[in-house]
Design a protein around this motif. Sequence first.
Motif, PDB file in Angstrom:
ATOM      1  N   ALA A  33      23.545   9.233  23.948  1.00 13.53           N
ATOM      2  CA  ALA A  33      22.669   8.361  24.733  1.00 13.53           C
ATOM      3  C   ALA A  33      21.565   9.217  25.329  1.00 13.53           C
ATOM      4  CB  ALA A  33      23.464   7.675  25.833  1.00 13.53           C
ATOM      5  N   GLU A  38      21.698   3.606  28.909  1.00 15.30           N
ATOM      6  CA  GLU A  38      22.274   3.558  27.564  1.00 15.30           C
ATOM      7  C   GLU A  38      23.665   4.205  27.563  1.00 15.30           C
ATOM      8  OE1 GLU A  38      21.138   4.883  22.985  1.00 15.30           O
ATOM      9  OE2 GLU A  38      20.204   5.953  24.659  1.00 15.30           O
ATOM     10  N   LEU A  42      27.177   2.528  26.320  1.00 15.23           N
ATOM     11  CA  LEU A  42      27.979   3.119  25.241  1.00 15.23           C
ATOM     12  C   LEU A  42      29.362   3.520  25.729  1.00 15.23           C
ATOM     13  CD1 LEU A  42      25.307   5.305  23.416  1.00 15.23           C
ATOM     14  CD2 LEU A  42      26.444   3.260  22.539  1.00 15.23           C
TER      15      LEU A  42
END
Length: 113
Positions: A33, A38, A42
Amino acid sequence: MNGKTVLIIDDEVLVRRTTSLLLGKKNISVICASDGIEGLALARDSVPDLILLDIMMPIMSGWEVFERLRAIHELAETSVILFTAQDHSGADRRGLELGAAGIIRKPFHLGKL
């Protein structure tokens, strides 16, 4: 850690690429990431065995990411190793207080990882 998954959250593409290559050679699955938002998404989706987290990132600092990870039940016990270019004991102390598994200074030797 063979057969394990590592999530790298770092805004530096070179750190993500080189670390991914090294871990891949050890048969470790790697997810990357480029920022904290992000990375959190994830982490929730993949529930990795280990998270390598940069402290100094734009948008959301690694400290904030770490605190949010600890608030997610499935990730509360996931080992987190912090990456930092900071060279002072304050970062070490804060990392340990938050429960980091370790702190690695940038630039780092891939062998140390």
